[in-house]
Design a protein around this motif. Structure first.
Motif, PDB file in Angstrom:
ATOM      1  N   TYR A 151       0.840  -1.203   0.000  1.00 58.97           N
ATOM      2  CA  TYR A 151       0.000   0.000   0.000  1.00 58.97           C
ATOM      3  C   TYR A 151       0.872   1.248   0.000  1.00 58.97           C
ATOM      4  N   ASN A 152       0.453   2.220  -0.803  1.00 54.70           N
ATOM      5  CA  ASN A 152       1.184   3.475  -0.901  1.00 54.70           C
ATOM      6  C   ASN A 152       0.176   4.615  -1.022  1.00 54.70           C
ATOM      7  N   VAL A 153       0.179   5.517  -0.036  1.00 57.13           N
ATOM      8  CA  VAL A 153      -0.652   6.721  -0.118  1.00 57.13           C
ATOM      9  C   VAL A 153       0.153   7.776  -0.861  1.00 57.13           C
ATOM     10  N   TYR A 154      -0.295   8.095  -2.078  1.00 57.95           N
ATOM     11  CA  TYR A 154       0.443   9.055  -2.900  1.00 57.95           C
ATOM     12  C   TYR A 154       0.296  10.487  -2.393  1.00 57.95           C
ATOM     13  N   ILE A 155      -0.964  10.882  -2.134  1.00 61.35           N
ATOM     14  CA  ILE A 155      -1.211  12.271  -1.767  1.00 61.35           C
ATOM     15  C   ILE A 155      -2.567  12.374  -1.073  1.00 61.35           C
ATOM     16  N   THR A 156      -2.678  13.347  -0.180  1.00 64.90           N
ATOM     17  CA  THR A 156      -3.953  13.691   0.457  1.00 64.90           C
ATOM     18  C   THR A 156      -4.164  15.182   0.256  1.00 64.90           C
ATOM     19  N   ARG A 157      -5.346  15.547  -0.212  1.00 62.42           N
ATOM     20  CA  ARG A 157      -5.596  16.982  -0.393  1.00 62.42           C
ATOM     21  C   ARG A 157      -7.076  17.293  -0.319  1.00 62.42           C
ATOM     22  N   GLN A 158      -7.374  18.548   0.010  1.00 57.92           N
ATOM     23  CA  GLN A 158      -8.761  18.992   0.068  1.00 57.92           C
ATOM     24  C   GLN A 158      -9.319  19.078  -1.336  1.00 57.92           C
ATOM     25  N   LEU A 159     -10.584  18.651  -1.483  1.00 53.68           N
ATOM     26  CA  LEU A 159     -11.239  18.689  -2.790  1.00 53.68           C
ATOM     27  C   LEU A 159     -12.183  19.885  -2.858  1.00 53.68           C
ATOM     28  N   ASN A 160     -12.093  20.612  -3.942  1.00 54.90           N
ATOM     29  CA  ASN A 160     -12.993  21.732  -4.204  1.00 54.90           C
ATOM     30  C   ASN A 160     -13.881  21.342  -5.372  1.00 54.90           C
ATOM     31  N   LEU A 161     -15.119  20.952  -5.077  1.00 51.49           N
ATOM     32  CA  LEU A 161     -16.006  20.432  -6.112  1.00 51.49           C
ATOM     33  C   LEU A 161     -16.463  21.487  -7.101  1.00 51.49           C
ATOM     34  N   ARG A 162     -16.118  22.731  -6.873  1.00 52.58           N
ATOM     35  CA  ARG A 162     -16.464  23.786  -7.826  1.00 52.58           C
ATOM     36  C   ARG A 162     -15.432  23.899  -8.935  1.00 52.58           C
ATOM     37  N   LEU A 163     -14.314  23.220  -8.740  1.00 50.49           N
ATOM     38  CA  LEU A 163     -13.289  23.193  -9.784  1.00 50.49           C
ATOM     39  C   LEU A 163     -13.541  22.000 -10.696  1.00 50.49           C
ATOM     40  N   PRO A 164     -13.427  22.180 -12.021  1.00 48.33           N
ATOM     41  CA  PRO A 164     -13.696  21.078 -12.958  1.00 48.33           C
ATOM     42  C   PRO A 164     -12.874  19.824 -12.670  1.00 48.33           C
ATOM     43  N   GLU A 165     -11.600  19.980 -12.318  1.00 43.41           N
ATOM     44  CA  GLU A 165     -10.752  18.813 -12.089  1.00 43.41           C
ATOM     45  C   GLU A 165     -11.191  18.015 -10.865  1.00 43.41           C
ATOM     46  N   ASP A 166     -11.757  18.703  -9.854  1.00 46.28           N
ATOM     47  CA  ASP A 166     -12.213  18.004  -8.660  1.00 46.28           C
ATOM     48  C   ASP A 166     -13.653  17.527  -8.792  1.00 46.28           C
TER      49      ASP A 166
ATOM     50  N   LYS B 144      -2.824  -0.333 -14.338  1.00 47.24           N
ATOM     51  CA  LYS B 144      -1.964   0.419 -15.251  1.00 47.24           C
ATOM     52  C   LYS B 144      -2.740   0.806 -16.506  1.00 47.24           C
ATOM     53  N   GLY B 145      -2.663   2.083 -16.880  1.00 46.50           N
ATOM     54  CA  GLY B 145      -3.362   2.581 -18.064  1.00 46.50           C
ATOM     55  C   GLY B 145      -4.779   3.022 -17.798  1.00 46.50           C
ATOM     56  N   SER B 146      -5.276   2.858 -16.552  1.00 53.68           N
ATOM     57  CA  SER B 146      -6.643   3.267 -16.226  1.00 53.68           C
ATOM     58  C   SER B 146      -6.705   4.783 -16.030  1.00 53.68           C
ATOM     59  N   ILE B 147      -7.930   5.317 -15.982  1.00 54.76           N
ATOM     60  CA  ILE B 147      -8.110   6.767 -15.830  1.00 54.76           C
ATOM     61  C   ILE B 147      -7.449   7.287 -14.551  1.00 54.76           C
ATOM     62  N   PRO B 148      -7.689   6.671 -13.387  1.00 56.47           N
ATOM     63  CA  PRO B 148      -7.033   7.206 -12.189  1.00 56.47           C
ATOM     64  C   PRO B 148      -5.516   7.042 -12.198  1.00 56.47           C
ATOM     65  N   GLN B 149      -5.025   5.961 -12.783  1.00 59.96           N
ATOM     66  CA  GLN B 149      -3.579   5.747 -12.814  1.00 59.96           C
ATOM     67  C   GLN B 149      -2.894   6.769 -13.712  1.00 59.96           C
ATOM     68  N   LEU B 150      -3.570   7.176 -14.763  1.00 55.79           N
ATOM     69  CA  LEU B 150      -3.010   8.162 -15.686  1.00 55.79           C
ATOM     70  C   LEU B 150      -3.311   9.592 -15.257  1.00 55.79           C
ATOM     71  N   GLY B 151      -4.159   9.748 -14.243  1.00 48.85           N
ATOM     72  CA  GLY B 151      -4.549  11.073 -13.780  1.00 48.85           C
ATOM     73  C   GLY B 151      -3.434  11.771 -13.009  1.00 48.85           C
ATOM     74  N   PRO B 152      -3.692  13.004 -12.564  1.00 54.24           N
ATOM     75  CA  PRO B 152      -2.647  13.787 -11.886  1.00 54.24           C
ATOM     76  C   PRO B 152      -2.181  13.200 -10.564  1.00 54.24           C
ATOM     77  N   THR B 153      -3.050  12.436  -9.879  1.00 51.44           N
ATOM     78  CA  THR B 153      -2.654  11.863  -8.590  1.00 51.44           C
ATOM     79  C   THR B 153      -2.055  10.473  -8.733  1.00 51.44           C
ATOM     80  N   GLY B 154      -2.429   9.737  -9.781  1.00 52.63           N
ATOM     81  CA  GLY B 154      -1.915   8.393 -10.003  1.00 52.63           C
ATOM     82  C   GLY B 154      -2.488   7.339  -9.091  1.00 52.63           C
ATOM     83  N   GLY B 155      -3.474   7.708  -8.244  1.00 51.76           N
ATOM     84  CA  GLY B 155      -4.014   6.760  -7.277  1.00 51.76           C
ATOM     85  C   GLY B 155      -5.522   6.658  -7.323  1.00 51.76           C
TER      86      GLY B 155
END
Length: 201
Positions: free
Chosen positions: A59-74, A149-160
């Motif tokens: 198990y590897n926690v890549y990143i933890t961050r606050q989500l702003n649902l008003r932003l398109p990426e979040d 590998k190659g999935s949307i979350p894996q290729l996304g900015p967080t990788g997780g």
């Protein structure tokens, strides 16, 4: 007769004795240090960005961050209402891998909780199974990871894969926050192994 010979012999004996004592002390200290490190690994929360084993998986926690649902990426992470007043959504993005190429399939963890320093416990917000970013427990085949590998979350900015938590503001002030992962699915609940990460919030 060399009158300095006894003095030289005494100095040499003292030097050898000091060297032996120093060597013994270093060996004992090293052993104690190794035991302390092992105890620390077993009892303390690990840092984000480092992989650790649990139940035959890594198990590897890549990143933890606050989500702003008003932003398109979040907004893509959660198709739901904003967090209630006084609270916020936080995304924990992790990877789970079965590193044994010739090993057995392993079931990934189903239980995740965040703990603050006041003893409060928080469970993830339930995400839709159709959410491509959501972490979904299941069997991880040898040599495979979640997200794949190659999935949307894996290729996304967080990788997780995403675990989303609703945390009140007070909890984020009671740091450090720790994510506890429960594994060991072939044993009784009371005997389950756990792994903890200190979240960088």
């Amino acid at each position: 007769m060399d009158r300095t010979r006894p003095l030289k012999a005494l100095i040499l004996a003292l030097a050898l004795g000091a060297g032996m004592l120093a060597g013994c002390g270093a060996e004992d200290e090293g052993t104690a240090g190794e035991r302390a490190a092992a105890s620390s690994d077993a009892d303390e929360a690990h840092r984000e960005g480092l992989a650790f084993p649990l139940g035959g998986l890594e198990y590897n926690v890549y990143i933890t961050r606050q989500l702003n649902l008003r932003l398109p990426e979040d907004k893509a992470y959660y198709n739901g209402p904003d967090a209630p007043a006084g609270s916020a959504y936080y995304g924990v993005f992790l990877e789970v891998c079965n590193r044994e190429q010739d090993g057995e399939p392993r079931r990934s963890a189903e239980r995740f909780t965040i703990h603050d320093t006041q003893g409060n416990e928080f469970e993830p917000v339930e995400l839709e199974e159709t959410n491509p970013f959501a972490y979904q427990p299941g069997v991880v085949e040898p040599g495979q990871c979640v997200p794949a590998k190659g999935s949307i979350p894996q290729l996304g900015p967080t990788g997780g894969a995403l675990l989303m938590f609703e945390l009140p503001q007070e909890a984020t002030e009671n740091r450090p926050l720790e994510l506890e992962i429960s594994g060991g699915f072939d044993v009784l609940e009371s005997e389950r192994e756990t792994l903890a990460f200190e979240l960088d919030i």
